[in-house]
Design a protein around this motif. Structure first.
Motif, PDB file in Angstrom:
ATOM      1  N   THR A  92       0.835  -1.195   0.000  1.00 14.09           N
ATOM      2  CA  THR A  92       0.000   0.000   0.000  1.00 14.09           C
ATOM      3  C   THR A  92       0.872   1.248   0.000  1.00 14.09           C
ATOM      4  N   THR A  93       0.348   2.291  -0.610  1.00 12.93           N
ATOM      5  CA  THR A  93       1.041   3.576  -0.659  1.00 12.93           C
ATOM      6  C   THR A  93       0.071   4.674  -0.252  1.00 12.93           C
ATOM      7  N   THR A  94       0.632   5.824   0.092  1.00 17.91           N
ATOM      8  CA  THR A  94      -0.188   6.977   0.432  1.00 17.91           C
ATOM      9  C   THR A  94       0.223   8.166  -0.427  1.00 17.91           C
ATOM     10  N   MET A  95      -0.728   8.874  -0.942  1.00 12.25           N
ATOM     11  CA  MET A  95      -0.523  10.110  -1.699  1.00 12.25           C
ATOM     12  C   MET A  95       0.728  10.069  -2.585  1.00 12.25           C
ATOM     13  N   GLU A  96       0.733   9.178  -3.557  1.00 14.37           N
ATOM     14  CA  GLU A  96       1.912   8.965  -4.400  1.00 14.37           C
ATOM     15  C   GLU A  96       2.391  10.240  -5.098  1.00 14.37           C
ATOM     16  N   ASP A  97       1.484  11.146  -5.432  1.00 18.35           N
ATOM     17  CA  ASP A  97       1.885  12.394  -6.102  1.00 18.35           C
ATOM     18  C   ASP A  97       2.825  13.223  -5.229  1.00 18.35           C
ATOM     19  N   TYR A  98       2.692  13.100  -3.906  1.00 17.73           N
ATOM     20  CA  TYR A  98       3.519  13.873  -2.982  1.00 17.73           C
ATOM     21  C   TYR A  98       4.637  13.045  -2.355  1.00 17.73           C
ATOM     22  N   VAL A  99       4.335  11.801  -2.027  1.00 17.49           N
ATOM     23  CA  VAL A  99       5.281  10.957  -1.288  1.00 17.49           C
ATOM     24  C   VAL A  99       6.178  10.151  -2.222  1.00 17.49           C
ATOM     25  N   GLY A 100       5.766   9.992  -3.461  1.00 16.47           N
ATOM     26  CA  GLY A 100       6.581   9.297  -4.440  1.00 16.47           C
ATOM     27  C   GLY A 100       6.198   7.839  -4.618  1.00 16.47           C
ATOM     28  N   PRO A 101       6.879   7.180  -5.546  1.00 17.37           N
ATOM     29  CA  PRO A 101       6.573   5.782  -5.864  1.00 17.37           C
ATOM     30  C   PRO A 101       7.108   4.819  -4.801  1.00 17.37           C
ATOM     31  N   THR A 102       6.630   3.588  -4.884  1.00 17.85           N
ATOM     32  CA  THR A 102       7.127   2.516  -4.027  1.00 17.85           C
ATOM     33  C   THR A 102       8.627   2.309  -4.267  1.00 17.85           C
ATOM     34  N   PHE A 103       9.350   1.987  -3.197  1.00 18.97           N
ATOM     35  CA  PHE A 103      10.778   1.680  -3.261  1.00 18.97           C
ATOM     36  C   PHE A 103      11.044   0.690  -4.399  1.00 18.97           C
ATOM     37  N   GLU A 104      12.022   1.016  -5.248  1.00 19.12           N
ATOM     38  CA  GLU A 104      12.308   0.213  -6.456  1.00 19.12           C
ATOM     39  C   GLU A 104      12.606  -1.243  -6.158  1.00 19.12           C
ATOM     40  N   GLY A 105      13.274  -1.521  -5.050  1.00 20.43           N
ATOM     41  CA  GLY A 105      13.604  -2.903  -4.705  1.00 20.43           C
ATOM     42  C   GLY A 105      12.367  -3.767  -4.567  1.00 20.43           C
ATOM     43  N   ILE A 106      11.297  -3.210  -4.019  1.00 15.80           N
ATOM     44  CA  ILE A 106      10.033  -3.944  -3.906  1.00 15.80           C
ATOM     45  C   ILE A 106       9.415  -4.126  -5.288  1.00 15.80           C
ATOM     46  N   GLN A 107       9.419  -3.068  -6.082  1.00 16.93           N
ATOM     47  CA  GLN A 107       8.834  -3.143  -7.422  1.00 16.93           C
ATOM     48  C   GLN A 107       9.494  -4.238  -8.256  1.00 16.93           C
ATOM     49  N   LYS A 108      10.813  -4.363  -8.142  1.00 15.56           N
ATOM     50  CA  LYS A 108      11.549  -5.330  -8.967  1.00 15.56           C
ATOM     51  C   LYS A 108      11.270  -6.774  -8.578  1.00 15.56           C
TER      52      LYS A 108
END
Length: 196
Positions: A92-108
């Motif tokens: 889960t993420t919160t306010m992606e426009d302000y806080v940014g994307p999920t940490f790349e290591g998780i995405q990969k």
């Protein structure tokens, strides 16, 4: 061959980690001045789910309570456990426009789970978001392994929400973090008090 050995090693590590965590997950209750110990059922890849709360670009920059590289490595391991062992993994993420994307290591390491993440609009307790609450229920697990940022804000409130909803919770402290060691320590003390 190397990939197969890695998966076998990862499975062994995951089982040992979850088994160790469940052995530590014993509560003591004071009943008429008698100490009573209650053991909880072991958390396993088959009966638990992993939840990663707000590991985003800006929140990762707020980790000062412990070594950030260690937190990153532990997050990748948790995401890989969910992905490789087929243990339900919810991001889960919160306010992606302000806080940014999920940490790349998780995405990969967990691209499908990342694509299906629950995007919240700023609720600190994730369980107040109807989409998150529904997604957790759909995992079909009453045991939750949760890590989040920051420990003293979104993780604390989400864990509190999980307990209120009747879930059993283990917090992965070395895949979480905050601005100060004191914030972590106070949060971990609170978790212990509510049976986490």
């Amino acid at each position: 061959m190397m990939k197969k050995n890695f998966k076998i090693g990862l499975l062994g590590f995951a089982t040992a980690t979850i088994a160790f965590a469940s052995l530590a997950f014993t509560t003591k209750q004071n009943t008429n001045n008698n100490q009573k110990t209650t053991k909880m059922e072991q958390f396993t890849p088959q009966n638990a789910a992993i939840i990663l709360v707000d590991h985003q670009k800006s929140t990762m920059d707020w980790i000062y309570s412990q070594d950030r590289k260690s937190v990153e490595n532990n997050l990748k391991m948790l995401a890989r456990l969910g992905n490789d062992l087929k243990t339900p993994l919810l991001i889960t993420t919160t306010m992606e426009d302000y806080v940014g994307p999920t940490f790349e290591g998780i995405q990969k390491v967990a691209p499908t789970q990342h694509a299906n993440r629950v995007k919240r609009g700023g609720t600190i307790n994730c369980f107040l978001d109807p989409n998150f609450n529904k997604a957790v229920k759909e995992l079909g697990r009453k045991k939750l392994i949760i890590a989040g940022l920051t420990t003293d804000i979104c993780l604390l409130q989400t864990v509190k929400g999980a307990v209120a909803e009747g879930y059993e919770v283990i917090v992965v402290s070395d895949a979480s973090g905050s601005m100060t060691k004191m914030a972590d320590e106070v949060s971990f003390d609170y978790f212990r008090q509510i049976g986490v």
